[in-house]
Design a protein around this motif. Sequence first.
Motif, PDB file in Angstrom:
ATOM      1  N   UNK A   4     -52.261  27.127 -14.400  1.00 39.47           N
ATOM      2  CA  UNK A   4     -51.485  27.211 -15.858  1.00 39.47           C
ATOM      3  C   UNK A   4     -52.807  27.213 -16.735  1.00 39.47           C
ATOM      4  N   UNK A   5     -53.824  26.581 -16.634  1.00 34.74           N
ATOM      5  CA  UNK A   5     -55.059  26.476 -17.553  1.00 34.74           C
ATOM      6  C   UNK A   5     -55.664  27.871 -17.459  1.00 34.74           C
ATOM      7  N   UNK A   6     -55.873  28.601 -16.159  1.00 35.02           N
ATOM      8  CA  UNK A   6     -56.565  29.684 -16.071  1.00 35.02           C
ATOM      9  C   UNK A   6     -55.926  30.880 -16.583  1.00 35.02           C
ATOM     10  N   UNK A   7     -54.331  30.738 -16.605  1.00 37.36           N
ATOM     11  CA  UNK A   7     -53.552  31.748 -17.523  1.00 37.36           C
ATOM     12  C   UNK A   7     -53.708  31.674 -18.745  1.00 37.36           C
ATOM     13  N   UNK A   8     -53.487  30.278 -19.412  1.00 32.85           N
ATOM     14  CA  UNK A   8     -53.775  30.265 -20.948  1.00 32.85           C
ATOM     15  C   UNK A   8     -55.000  30.481 -21.113  1.00 32.85           C
ATOM     16  N   UNK A   9     -56.139  30.444 -20.592  1.00 28.89           N
ATOM     17  CA  UNK A   9     -57.456  30.777 -21.182  1.00 28.89           C
ATOM     18  C   UNK A   9     -57.571  32.241 -20.872  1.00 28.89           C
ATOM     19  N   UNK A  10     -57.133  32.919 -19.807  1.00 34.41           N
ATOM     20  CA  UNK A  10     -57.034  34.516 -19.796  1.00 34.41           C
ATOM     21  C   UNK A  10     -56.192  35.079 -20.935  1.00 34.41           C
ATOM     22  N   UNK A  11     -55.137  34.535 -21.239  1.00 34.51           N
ATOM     23  CA  UNK A  11     -54.309  34.955 -22.327  1.00 34.51           C
ATOM     24  C   UNK A  11     -54.845  35.053 -23.549  1.00 34.51           C
ATOM     25  N   UNK A  12     -55.789  33.798 -23.839  1.00 34.36           N
ATOM     26  CA  UNK A  12     -56.526  33.640 -25.262  1.00 34.36           C
ATOM     27  C   UNK A  12     -57.557  34.450 -25.261  1.00 34.36           C
ATOM     28  N   UNK A  13     -58.234  34.879 -24.164  1.00 33.01           N
ATOM     29  CA  UNK A  13     -59.345  35.950 -24.204  1.00 33.01           C
ATOM     30  C   UNK A  13     -58.589  37.124 -24.212  1.00 33.01           C
ATOM     31  N   UNK A  14     -57.441  37.613 -23.791  1.00 34.72           N
ATOM     32  CA  UNK A  14     -56.629  38.769 -23.946  1.00 34.72           C
ATOM     33  C   UNK A  14     -56.361  39.098 -25.146  1.00 34.72           C
ATOM     34  N   UNK A  15     -55.729  38.141 -25.913  1.00 36.71           N
ATOM     35  CA  UNK A  15     -55.095  38.415 -27.196  1.00 36.71           C
ATOM     36  C   UNK A  15     -56.129  38.049 -28.628  1.00 36.71           C
ATOM     37  N   UNK A  16     -57.211  37.604 -28.309  1.00 35.31           N
ATOM     38  CA  UNK A  16     -57.923  37.163 -29.301  1.00 35.31           C
ATOM     39  C   UNK A  16     -58.321  38.615 -30.032  1.00 35.31           C
ATOM     40  N   UNK A  17     -58.850  39.494 -29.427  1.00 35.01           N
ATOM     41  CA  UNK A  17     -59.291  40.668 -30.182  1.00 35.01           C
ATOM     42  C   UNK A  17     -57.969  41.343 -31.051  1.00 35.01           C
ATOM     43  N   UNK A  18     -56.657  41.042 -30.650  1.00 38.58           N
ATOM     44  CA  UNK A  18     -55.748  41.466 -31.340  1.00 38.58           C
ATOM     45  C   UNK A  18     -55.500  40.726 -32.455  1.00 38.58           C
ATOM     46  N   UNK A  19     -55.740  39.538 -32.421  1.00 36.96           N
ATOM     47  CA  UNK A  19     -55.693  38.730 -33.784  1.00 36.96           C
ATOM     48  C   UNK A  19     -56.822  39.027 -34.841  1.00 36.96           C
ATOM     49  N   UNK A  20     -57.995  39.540 -34.268  1.00 35.88           N
ATOM     50  CA  UNK A  20     -59.281  39.946 -35.110  1.00 35.88           C
ATOM     51  C   UNK A  20     -58.996  41.068 -35.662  1.00 35.88           C
ATOM     52  N   UNK A  21     -58.211  42.237 -35.016  1.00 34.55           N
ATOM     53  CA  UNK A  21     -57.771  43.346 -35.752  1.00 34.55           C
ATOM     54  C   UNK A  21     -56.842  42.916 -36.622  1.00 34.55           C
ATOM     55  N   UNK A  22     -55.701  42.147 -36.674  1.00 35.47           N
ATOM     56  CA  UNK A  22     -54.710  41.801 -37.648  1.00 35.47           C
ATOM     57  C   UNK A  22     -55.497  41.107 -38.762  1.00 35.47           C
ATOM     58  N   UNK A  23     -56.594  40.275 -38.610  1.00 36.22           N
ATOM     59  CA  UNK A  23     -57.020  39.588 -39.515  1.00 36.22           C
ATOM     60  C   UNK A  23     -57.979  40.705 -40.405  1.00 36.22           C
ATOM     61  N   UNK A  24     -58.414  41.769 -39.849  1.00 32.57           N
ATOM     62  CA  UNK A  24     -59.265  42.857 -40.725  1.00 32.57           C
ATOM     63  C   UNK A  24     -58.426  43.632 -41.909  1.00 32.57           C
ATOM     64  N   UNK A  25     -56.971  43.334 -41.741  1.00 34.36           N
ATOM     65  CA  UNK A  25     -56.107  43.909 -42.708  1.00 34.36           C
ATOM     66  C   UNK A  25     -55.765  42.892 -43.762  1.00 34.36           C
ATOM     67  N   UNK A  26     -56.370  41.688 -43.591  1.00 32.76           N
ATOM     68  CA  UNK A  26     -56.069  40.610 -44.578  1.00 32.76           C
ATOM     69  C   UNK A  26     -56.984  39.762 -44.695  1.00 32.76           C
ATOM     70  N   UNK A  27     -58.169  40.471 -45.257  1.00 28.57           N
ATOM     71  CA  UNK A  27     -59.499  39.443 -45.374  1.00 28.57           C
ATOM     72  C   UNK A  27     -59.409  38.655 -46.369  1.00 28.57           C
TER      73      UNK A  27
END
Length: 425
Positions: free
Chosen positions: A219-242
């Motif tokens: 479960x931890x391996x899955x959680x870490x993998x998901x965090x690494x996968x989606x973090x770039x999506x959050x960063x792109x969303x943040x670029x629209x609301x600096x």
Amino acid sequence: MVNALYTTLDRRLVPAGSLLFTAGQPGDAAYLIVSGRLEVFLERPDGDLVLAQRGPGEIVGEMAILDKRPRSASVRALEDSALVAITEQQLAHRIAETDPILCMCLGVVLDRYRETVALLEHMKGSAPPPAEAKSHSPSGPTANDAFTSALNTLVLEREIRDGVRAGQFEMHYQPIVRLSSRRLAGFEALMRWRHPHRGMVPPVEFIPVAEASGLISELTAFALAEAGRVLPEFMLAAMRNLSWIENQLFMSVNVSGHDLAAASFPQLIADLIARTGIEPDRLKIEVTESMLMRDPERAAAALAECRLTGLGVAIDDFGTGYSSLSYLSTLPITTLKIDRAFVRTLLTDRTSRRIVQTILRLADDLEIPVVAEGIEQVEEADLLTEMGCALGQGYLFGKPMPLDSSIATTRSWAALAPTKQRARI
């Protein structure tokens, strides 16, 4: 070592030839043998039947406490013996903390032993076999509860394994904000189990079972993998609301003591960073005080290796453990999280307020930022801001949300910022 400890404990001296207890008596204690020898026997009219002998480092009398039934045999001293009593209360607490499957197995072993003793007694004499010797099934409310608990645990373990393979687990994300500005600073990734029949299963129901069974690593391996996968999506969303997002938006992921004890865990982190290409300081792992105290040396070594990659380390539920101050100087901590119990009573309880203020001063001296959890009222957020708390999370700022909702929240954070604070920015 045993003898040294023995001087600080209540002791009982049993002269050679004396009875410690007899069959049929209620069990009030078990006994650790420090010196001397004892024998376990059945009293028979035609001569005692010796079942076993016990010496230093062994225990006698534990069965009657473990299964709450009368003593199955008698015990006497073959030599002058020194014993240390283990009370029913001491054993009961430890049994209550034991994995239910182990409890069930223990119950079966005890039943088998009692049946063997009863059959030996029958073979030596003329008494009919007792009723318990006729069945191997546990009986009584306690046995039924243990069986039910063990069965439920086994079923849940199997369903967790199936759920991992079927992709039933998912991550939800709760906002973490900069209290002084109410800008969005990051998210905590929290696991949820979307069970096909039970619905959404809360972590409190499946995480303990996953930890006890070792499934927590998957479960931890899955959680870490998901965090690494989606973090770039959050960063792109943040670029629209600096205007309303911190420059270094981060993601926190919870890990267990079982994870830290695994030799492969630091490499798992290093591989994740290499595979995803994310900036290491945008990812934090959260561990609780209680998990750290299970094996402080191993935890410190694992966290130090993780910090070498640039990963952040947060201590969750800070202030609720027993060794908070002792490890702050030895562990590579980058964030403290104040337990929600203190925040919940912050406005009404002076003691909670003083504890929070003490933690904040300590963290400030150590140059460690603090996150206050469980913020539900604007007044709590305002007071924490005035006290110098850097970050906060709680239902005031948002509940844990699925990925799509979290991304949308990142893009529109200004609309969600508390209006009382917006005028101060």
